[in-house]
Write a protein that holds these residues in place. Structure first.
Motif, PDB file in Angstrom:
ATOM      1  N   ILE A 187       0.838  -1.201   0.000  1.00 50.78           N
ATOM      2  CA  ILE A 187       0.000   0.000   0.000  1.00 50.78           C
ATOM      3  C   ILE A 187       0.874   1.252   0.000  1.00 50.78           C
ATOM      4  N   ALA A 188       1.991   1.222   0.720  1.00 48.47           N
ATOM      5  CA  ALA A 188       2.917   2.355   0.726  1.00 48.47           C
ATOM      6  C   ALA A 188       3.430   2.635  -0.683  1.00 48.47           C
ATOM      7  N   LYS A 189       3.727   1.586  -1.446  1.00 51.35           N
ATOM      8  CA  LYS A 189       4.183   1.776  -2.822  1.00 51.35           C
ATOM      9  C   LYS A 189       3.072   2.363  -3.687  1.00 51.35           C
ATOM     10  N   ALA A 190       1.833   1.908  -3.462  1.00 50.58           N
ATOM     11  CA  ALA A 190       0.705   2.451  -4.218  1.00 50.58           C
ATOM     12  C   ALA A 190       0.494   3.927  -3.891  1.00 50.58           C
ATOM     13  N   VAL A 191       0.618   4.279  -2.611  1.00 51.87           N
ATOM     14  CA  VAL A 191       0.475   5.681  -2.199  1.00 51.87           C
ATOM     15  C   VAL A 191       1.574   6.533  -2.833  1.00 51.87           C
ATOM     16  N   ALA A 192       2.799   6.004  -2.857  1.00 55.87           N
ATOM     17  CA  ALA A 192       3.904   6.738  -3.482  1.00 55.87           C
ATOM     18  C   ALA A 192       3.618   6.975  -4.960  1.00 55.87           C
ATOM     19  N   TRP A 193       3.051   5.983  -5.638  1.00 59.72           N
ATOM     20  CA  TRP A 193       2.708   6.145  -7.060  1.00 59.72           C
ATOM     21  C   TRP A 193       1.616   7.205  -7.225  1.00 59.72           C
ATOM     22  N   LEU A 194       0.624   7.165  -6.348  1.00 58.71           N
ATOM     23  CA  LEU A 194      -0.449   8.154  -6.433  1.00 58.71           C
ATOM     24  C   LEU A 194       0.088   9.567  -6.233  1.00 58.71           C
ATOM     25  N   LYS A 195       1.026   9.743  -5.311  1.00 55.88           N
ATOM     26  CA  LYS A 195       1.590  11.072  -5.074  1.00 55.88           C
ATOM     27  C   LYS A 195       2.302  11.598  -6.307  1.00 55.88           C
ATOM     28  N   GLN A 196       2.935  10.721  -7.061  1.00 59.68           N
ATOM     29  CA  GLN A 196       3.661  11.140  -8.258  1.00 59.68           C
ATOM     30  C   GLN A 196       2.741  11.326  -9.464  1.00 59.68           C
ATOM     31  N   ASN A 197       1.568  10.702  -9.429  1.00 59.63           N
ATOM     32  CA  ASN A 197       0.704  10.688 -10.619  1.00 59.63           C
ATOM     33  C   ASN A 197      -0.732  11.101 -10.300  1.00 59.63           C
ATOM     34  N   TYR A 198      -0.894  11.978  -9.319  1.00 61.71           N
ATOM     35  CA  TYR A 198      -2.246  12.314  -8.862  1.00 61.71           C
ATOM     36  C   TYR A 198      -3.074  13.044  -9.923  1.00 61.71           C
ATOM     37  N   THR A 199      -2.428  13.651 -10.926  1.00 64.42           N
ATOM     38  CA  THR A 199      -3.188  14.372 -11.953  1.00 64.42           C
ATOM     39  C   THR A 199      -3.770  13.423 -12.996  1.00 64.42           C
ATOM     40  N   GLN A 200      -3.300  12.182 -13.024  1.00 63.02           N
ATOM     41  CA  GLN A 200      -3.744  11.227 -14.044  1.00 63.02           C
ATOM     42  C   GLN A 200      -5.037  10.540 -13.613  1.00 63.02           C
ATOM     43  N   PRO A 201      -5.842  10.116 -14.576  1.00 60.94           N
ATOM     44  CA  PRO A 201      -7.026   9.326 -14.213  1.00 60.94           C
ATOM     45  C   PRO A 201      -6.605   8.093 -13.431  1.00 60.94           C
ATOM     46  N   MET A 202      -7.360   7.756 -12.396  1.00 61.20           N
ATOM     47  CA  MET A 202      -6.975   6.667 -11.510  1.00 61.20           C
ATOM     48  C   MET A 202      -7.970   5.520 -11.651  1.00 61.20           C
ATOM     49  N   HIS A 203      -7.449   4.340 -11.949  1.00 61.76           N
ATOM     50  CA  HIS A 203      -8.276   3.141 -12.043  1.00 61.76           C
ATOM     51  C   HIS A 203      -7.824   2.183 -10.946  1.00 61.76           C
ATOM     52  N   ALA A 204      -8.714   1.897 -10.018  1.00 60.00           N
ATOM     53  CA  ALA A 204      -8.350   1.101  -8.841  1.00 60.00           C
ATOM     54  C   ALA A 204      -7.828  -0.280  -9.228  1.00 60.00           C
ATOM     55  N   ASP A 205      -8.388  -0.876 -10.282  1.00 66.46           N
ATOM     56  CA  ASP A 205      -7.942  -2.209 -10.683  1.00 66.46           C
ATOM     57  C   ASP A 205      -6.486  -2.170 -11.155  1.00 66.46           C
ATOM     58  N   GLU A 206      -6.122  -1.135 -11.896  1.00 64.19           N
ATOM     59  CA  GLU A 206      -4.738  -1.004 -12.359  1.00 64.19           C
ATOM     60  C   GLU A 206      -3.800  -0.753 -11.183  1.00 64.19           C
TER      61      GLU A 206
END
Length: 296
Positions: A187-206
């Protein structure tokens, strides 16, 4: 605590948040209680030397004061406010950013690879600040009096602090973070990815696939650790960044919504008002007035 407060006071004589020549170390001073401020707490250790503070997560309220330290093991949106401060005894605190790679390396060298099975993962914990850890923090702060030596000695003291955290009451929570393949690490890795890519459309499955989890397992662990869904987390990242852009770069709301990933200005205004309690322009004016008053 009085020694630590004295050391912080010497380098933070005025209200505000103070960066230091030691990149991981910041000081924080307030001479009166504050309104709740919505912010992102990163991976690090918070210590109150004088006064008291309250941190509100989605599902609980955490309070801490002198002789206590707060550990955040994953980036989290929170409401933070100083609850005890005065001109005579201002709130004095510090934040020390921690490095995941360093903690993984030291934990491996010390063969501390797994948390106890009966220890639940909590992203924010408060523990008593023991004398040995307080002594290391005071030595790090006092290094600012020796600018020629600080670049060499600060990493050594930070390594000591990391060792003391791993072997102290905060240790189980750090081990949850660094244990290879653990849900909290994923989950920490997923959060780190979200912080870097928060402007992009987010798909939970991906995002679940990126974390190496099934969609249902990912959603369960994400909410259990952060207190919110991945979509709610992304919204808070976007709105926090929008607020900072308007405050620091004087950007207008119509423009900044698009910059942080919103396609609809009305949706941006609606979600901003829901989070911060006022439309963007009114909220920014209120923030500027509050900052101006606190600096006087």
């Amino acid at each position: 605590m009085s020694a630590l407060a004295h050391a912080i006071n010497a380098f933070a004589p005025a209200d505000g948040d103070h960066v230091t020549p030691i990149p991981s170390l910041t000081f924080h001073r307030r001479q009166s209680p504050t309104d709740p401020l919505h912010c992102i707490y990163g991976f690090g250790l918070g210590v109150v030397a004088q006064g008291a503070k309250q941190v509100t997560l989605v599902d609980r309220v955490v309070e801490y004061g002198p002789s206590q330290c707060l550990l955040t093991t994953i980036d989290l949106p929170v409401f933070s406010r100083v609850t005890q401060a005065s001109m005579r005894e201002p709130y004095l605190g510090l934040m020390l950013a921690l490095d995941t790679h360093s903690i993984v390396q030291i934990a491996a060298e010390m063969q501390l690879l797994r948390p106890a099975k009966d220890t639940a993962c909590q992203p924010v914990t408060v523990q008593k600040l023991d004398n040995a850890l307080a002594d290391a923090l005071i030595r790090m702060v006092n290094l600012l009096n020796e600018p020629a030596l600080a670049p060499r000695l600060a990493p050594l003291i930070q390594q000591e602090i990391t060792i003391r955290l791993l072997t102290g009451p905060h240790g189980p929570q750090l081990l949850h973070l660094v244990a290879a393949g653990s849900p909290s690490q994923k989950i920490a890795k997923a959060v780190a990815w979200l912080k870097q890519n928060y402007t992009q459309p987010m798909h939970a499955d991906e995002l679940a696939a990126r974390a190496g989890m099934s969609s249902s397992t990912f959603r369960h662990h994400f909410r259990a650790i952060t207190g919110m869904s991945p979509l709610q987390f992304q919204k808070q990242l976007r709105l926090q960044q929008a607020r900072q852009l308007m405050l620091n770069q004087n950007l207008d709301a119509g423009h900044v919504g698009g910059l942080v990933g919103y396609e609809s200005a009305s949706q941006f205004n609606r979600e901003y008002s829901r989070l911060f309690g006022a439309p963007p322009q009114r909220d920014v004016r209120r923030m500027r007035v509050s900052t101006s008053q606190s600096s006087q």
